[in-house]
Enzyme design. Sequence first.
Site, short mmCIF file in Angstrom:
data_model
loop_
_atom_site.label_atom_id
_atom_site.label_comp_id
_atom_site.label_asym_id
_atom_site.label_seq_id
_atom_site.Cartn_x
_atom_site.Cartn_y
_atom_site.Cartn_z
N HIS A 56 -6.91 -9.51 4.54
CA HIS A 56 -5.72 -10.17 5.09
C HIS A 56 -6.12 -11.28 6.06
O HIS A 56 -5.46 -12.32 6.13
CB HIS A 56 -4.83 -9.15 5.81
CG HIS A 56 -3.92 -8.38 4.90
ND1 HIS A 56 -3.00 -8.99 4.07
CD2 HIS A 56 -3.79 -7.05 4.68
CE1 HIS A 56 -2.34 -8.07 3.39
NE2 HIS A 56 -2.80 -6.88 3.74
N SER A 72 0.81 -1.22 0.00
CA SER A 72 0.00 0.00 0.00
C SER A 72 0.84 1.27 0.00
O SER A 72 0.43 2.29 -0.56
CB SER A 72 -0.93 0.00 1.22
OG SER A 72 -1.86 -1.04 1.14
#
Length: 572
Positions: free
Chosen positions: A374, A148
């Site tokens: 996740h 990210s």
Amino acid sequence: MATIRPIARLFLVAVFIATAFGKPAANDDSTWSEVDHSAQLAHKRARSAHAQSRTAPTDQERTPDYWTNMARASIDEALRLQTLNTNVAKNVVLFLGDGMGVSTVTTARILKGQKAGNPGEETVLAMDSLPYTAMSKTYNIDKQVPDSAACATAFLCGVKTNFGLVGLDGRATSKNCSSAKGHEVESIIDHAERAGKSTGIVTTTRVTHATPAAGYAHSTRYWETDSDLSAEARENNCTDIAYQLVEEAPDIEVILGGGRRAFRTSNMTDPEDGSNGLRNDSTDLIQRWLDRKTGRARYVWNETEFSSVDPESVDYLLGLFEPSHMRYSVDRPNDTAGEPSLADMTRKAIQILQKNEHGFFLLVEGGRIDHAHHASKAVKALEDTVAFDDAVQVAKDMLDTSDSLIVVTADHSHTLTFAGYPDRGHPIFGKWESSQVKDDLPYTPLLYGTGPGYKITGNGTRHNITDIDTAYKEYTQQSAVPMTSDTHGGDDVIIMAGGPMAHLFHGVQEQHYITHVMMYAACLGEYTHDCDMRTPSVNPRHSRSAGMSRSARRGTYVITLITITSSLFVNF
């Protein structure tokens, strides 16, 4: 010849009557915007799909005319979009769904429809109705599958970089302070502030987390507070991300999210859960943030305080609603202190920022979509995506796309798959059975390629989920490869946009292109002088050179009609 002239005049009279008083256009408002019109079209499609029944397929869907009429409406919309909005973007809002790959958008769309009592597949999300789309290539310069931080540097700073870096170019390396010196890159937030605009960051993660940090910091993503700094970083005078937000980016007017602990010292007790702060430098950065403001500034930490904020009475707002990340949307009701939704924070941010006559830039991140993926918890991921879409709707309702650019995208994907052959309208979190399954066990159409959901029994078969509630928010989807956490996906992600210069989002683009389009649309940074060729406040579609409103045209036609008629009778 004397006979021909009256006939010709009568013909002109007929033409003007037909033009002025003929069948009105579908949209009789000369100030429409492409987002509003697209939303109307989308609503019409969804309503039409279920005019007869909430079951699928409907009787209408079984007929060719239904699909032909829908396609004709879409073609009409596409043709209308050939008239481009080349205005200068006074306001720019970037919505970032962290980890929101295409499979996430698709399944969240179905979820949103099913929550409304519909089959779901035909649902149109708020982001779906933005008229222009492109695909974004998300790789980092050193990784096929990105993180990210580097992705955020691409879409906020306009350059691709190495895995783990925020606000630094590819000559820097992660967790190496000395390599960062001289390789800092400016973000669109920097350029917007320099141009006199207001700026804001809204996120459901810590405000020092990877995505928001790329808007103001120059660091490795792992140094959120001073206790995270390495010995090498201290020796070379690198500062942590929270410190940079307060001391080096003081002009950001609105900051809303989680992460109190990075701003509070180790001897300070959190007002919500009693935990201690993480700072070792004895600096209360929240108080420091308040002290540095010359305008009307306010800090809030719970929903009650947030709700009491009058946008007209504050110039700066800092809201930190959790010691770490904010709650998942399905867990918000369990928060005793209370915290606002992403839609609530987006609304408040726009109300404050839009007071600036020069406009604003706002980053809105649905950051916990990624965290749920996740953990392979699809229920939480998709519920957070629906909440993210609700925030997009808020911006669409509050802003006029004649002068406001709205962009929705993701930083990267995840390994979420949507597979099998479930029937239309099948519960998106439900189980499915098939004769093609070799172990004769049910499965969920939502699965992960990697993650903690890999479970094999002693006899070598998959875990039997027959008696498990797979729609429970804590259910962990099964995965193909056993890992402690699901990995990111390396596939391209979608860009959806509406407003000034949104048509520049087309085809397949590198991720850093997003920053450059936003800056070009708003005439920021290196694109400042491009404003000389464009109109900052009047849409060419709405200017006199491009045509008048229907009511104005009718008035002109009537006057012309009277003139021709008078001339006709005089000559008779």
